[in-house]
Design an enzyme around this catalytic site. Sequence first.
Site, PDB file in Angstrom:
ATOM      1  N   ARG A 200      29.223 -14.869 -28.518  1.00 14.81           N
ATOM      2  CA  ARG A 200      30.221 -13.940 -28.005  1.00 14.81           C
ATOM      3  C   ARG A 200      29.509 -13.252 -26.844  1.00 14.81           C
ATOM      4  O   ARG A 200      28.456 -12.634 -27.010  1.00 14.81           O
ATOM      5  CB  ARG A 200      30.609 -12.941 -29.084  1.00 14.81           C
ATOM      6  CG  ARG A 200      31.596 -11.878 -28.594  1.00 14.81           C
ATOM      7  CD  ARG A 200      31.059 -10.548 -28.936  1.00 14.81           C
ATOM      8  NE  ARG A 200      32.005  -9.463 -28.747  1.00 14.81           N
ATOM      9  CZ  ARG A 200      31.626  -8.289 -28.235  1.00 14.81           C
ATOM     10  NH1 ARG A 200      30.384  -8.089 -27.859  1.00 14.81           N
ATOM     11  NH2 ARG A 200      32.495  -7.330 -28.104  1.00 14.81           N
ATOM     12  N   ASP A 202      28.938 -10.586 -24.546  1.00  9.80           N
ATOM     13  CA  ASP A 202      29.265  -9.157 -24.497  1.00  9.80           C
ATOM     14  C   ASP A 202      29.443  -8.694 -23.049  1.00  9.80           C
ATOM     15  O   ASP A 202      28.717  -9.120 -22.152  1.00  9.80           O
ATOM     16  CB  ASP A 202      28.097  -8.388 -25.141  1.00  9.80           C
ATOM     17  CG  ASP A 202      28.341  -6.891 -25.207  1.00  9.80           C
ATOM     18  OD1 ASP A 202      29.244  -6.475 -25.926  1.00  9.80           O
ATOM     19  OD2 ASP A 202      27.605  -6.143 -24.522  1.00  9.80           O
ATOM     20  N   TYR A 206      30.772  -7.242 -16.170  1.00  5.80           N
ATOM     21  CA  TYR A 206      29.993  -6.232 -15.436  1.00  5.80           C
ATOM     22  C   TYR A 206      28.641  -6.707 -14.923  1.00  5.80           C
ATOM     23  O   TYR A 206      27.795  -5.880 -14.571  1.00  5.80           O
ATOM     24  CB  TYR A 206      29.764  -5.012 -16.346  1.00  5.80           C
ATOM     25  CG  TYR A 206      30.981  -4.593 -17.120  1.00  5.80           C
ATOM     26  CD1 TYR A 206      32.098  -4.079 -16.459  1.00  5.80           C
ATOM     27  CD2 TYR A 206      31.039  -4.724 -18.505  1.00  5.80           C
ATOM     28  CE1 TYR A 206      33.229  -3.699 -17.167  1.00  5.80           C
ATOM     29  CE2 TYR A 206      32.171  -4.344 -19.214  1.00  5.80           C
ATOM     30  CZ  TYR A 206      33.260  -3.842 -18.537  1.00  5.80           C
ATOM     31  OH  TYR A 206      34.374  -3.474 -19.242  1.00  5.80           O
ATOM     32  N   GLU A 244      33.958 -11.360 -23.886  1.00  7.79           N
ATOM     33  CA  GLU A 244      34.513 -10.027 -24.111  1.00  7.79           C
ATOM     34  C   GLU A 244      34.838  -9.424 -22.745  1.00  7.79           C
ATOM     35  O   GLU A 244      34.012  -8.776 -22.126  1.00  7.79           O
ATOM     36  CB  GLU A 244      33.520  -9.122 -24.841  1.00  7.79           C
ATOM     37  CG  GLU A 244      34.162  -7.817 -25.254  1.00  7.79           C
ATOM     38  CD  GLU A 244      33.293  -6.574 -25.082  1.00  7.79           C
ATOM     39  OE1 GLU A 244      33.739  -5.498 -25.480  1.00  7.79           O
ATOM     40  OE2 GLU A 244      32.191  -6.667 -24.520  1.00  7.79           O
TER      41      GLU A 244
HETATM   42  C1  NOJ Z   1      30.985  -4.125 -26.309  1.00  2.04           C
HETATM   43  C2  NOJ Z   1      30.620  -4.021 -27.758  1.00  2.04           C
HETATM   44  O1  NOJ Z   1      31.689  -4.490 -28.530  1.00  2.04           O
HETATM   45  C3  NOJ Z   1      30.314  -2.567 -28.027  1.00  2.04           C
HETATM   46  O2  NOJ Z   1      30.123  -2.349 -29.403  1.00  2.04           O
HETATM   47  C4  NOJ Z   1      29.123  -2.151 -27.214  1.00  2.04           C
HETATM   48  O3  NOJ Z   1      28.914  -0.769 -27.371  1.00  2.04           O
HETATM   49  C5  NOJ Z   1      29.324  -2.475 -25.723  1.00  2.04           C
HETATM   50  N1  NOJ Z   1      29.880  -3.775 -25.501  1.00  2.04           N
HETATM   51  C6  NOJ Z   1      28.012  -2.392 -24.971  1.00  2.04           C
HETATM   52  O4  NOJ Z   1      27.220  -3.525 -25.242  1.00  2.04           O
END
Ligand code: NOJ
Length: 546
Positions: A200, A202, A206, A244
Amino acid sequence: MLNNHLWYKDAVFYEVYVRAFYDSNGDGHGDLAGLTQKLDYIKDLGVDCIWLLPTYPSPLKDDGYDIADYYDVHPDFGTLEDFKTLIDAVHKRGMRIITDLVLNHTSDQHHWFQEARSDPASPYRDYYVWSDSQERYKEARIIFVDTEDSNWAWDEEAGQYYWHRFYSSQPDLNFDNPKVREEMFKALKFWLDMGIDGFRADAIPYLYEREGTNCENLPETHAFIKEVRAYMDEHHPECILLGEANQWPEDVRPYFADGDELHMNFHFPIMPRLYMALHQGDVSSIKEILARTPEIPENSQWCIFLRNHDELTLEMVEEDEREWMWQAYAPEERMRLNLGIRRRLAPLLSNDLSKLLLANSLLLTLPGSPIIYYGDEIGMGDNIWLEDRNGVRTPMQWDSSPNGGFSTALNGSLYAPLVDSKEYRPSVISVAMQQADPTSLLNRLKHMISVRKAHPAFGRGDFTWEASITNTSIAAYWRSYEGQQILVLQNLSKEDQLINLEMNHVKGNSLQDILTSQKLGLKKNDITITLSAFEYHWYLLDRGDY
Ligand code: NOJ
């Protein structure tokens, strides 16, 4: 035979927070060995792929999304050996496992950052994004609005500001530096070679910063993902990247590119709209967002979810809709966090079994692969008095023994308290109790999952609204794949709805409810049915002589 490279299109995912799942050594923290012991439970639920929140060494200022070492396991969770054992045990059961890969930032405790801040001549200095003033990249929004007031933080030791999109303890990596890109490749190869089935990805929008933009979804980011994908296609063709990108559908669409970037992306905007629809008893918001969702390539898939480990994000709704959602679902200030709601599924839906089942019916039948957040399959509660998002990350409730069967540690030495409210404590909500009750949420959901898995139309099929239904309390749509046609009928409202289905466009003898085996004859083209509050049916068209 379904193409195995596309397994993720048929898969049911399950999100696990290791610390919360099962404590194998009685130290109060869930661990990898504990998860390994509970795999049969996950398998039995019908899960195909587990998604692990980060388990890397980390000061845990953001629960592991602040990585201090990409090549090891946090000692609370176990060892690399435990990780390998887990992967093997998952594979032995015919499941897969993906892990979180945080590309955008590290912890400020990572040795790269430590060296970068203390020595301007260090090769690691340029691993991060520095500035003498806070004036750069002013158009980038702040994500953690409740805690951060700038994306720049002053570093005393370095005598400069550094860039961070999340907590200031998570400095952003500088993707313009080819060494950083190499490091990330090295890290992902390490886990792929160990046998992980993908990542996944993250915070994917960005990675780069460019003046004059909002520093999201930049072309350079797409170029980097393409490189990663090409590598994976060549060396690990069955492994996936799940992105994400909390963005509008038209902005997420480019991450699928021509089927050569991310295999999957979360569909963030549909999620709050499921809650809107359930509260308003009206399907319109779901219709609108699906109409706004572009087609994606054949080898790509959306990932849909009801809840996850973060606050229920309201970034992808309009301002008035956000206000409305807060009023409806987070009337108390403590229930809100950043632009979202820090509550779990069951409390959000008033612990109403018929609503919980209906929400899961939507999750399992709308386009995309579903992800279930650990504990939501038994309707676990939350604890809004814990800080940040910790209230939705409490220990899994296995049974009604001390610590809910999660750990043998002394109460008080658990990483977080169990939920102990009257309605949700382990003596009321637990896996063991629900396993023993054929009508429980757990058993009903398990049944729904098994029916979904027996019908590829849900994972792979086309999606069309049933045009004869104009009653907006009803979500009625067809999922169709290679001759398999399934009509999903759901009453989103708390009132009975009398509906009239015109089936002249349908060639078949009967509709068979695949959840209950009941049949509806199609002798007449018009069928009148009453759906009671929150009732749902999944009807498979029996084509008979047609
Ligand atoms: C998305 C994650 O789901 C979250 O839990 C996290 O704080 C931020 N990205 C930063 O990595």
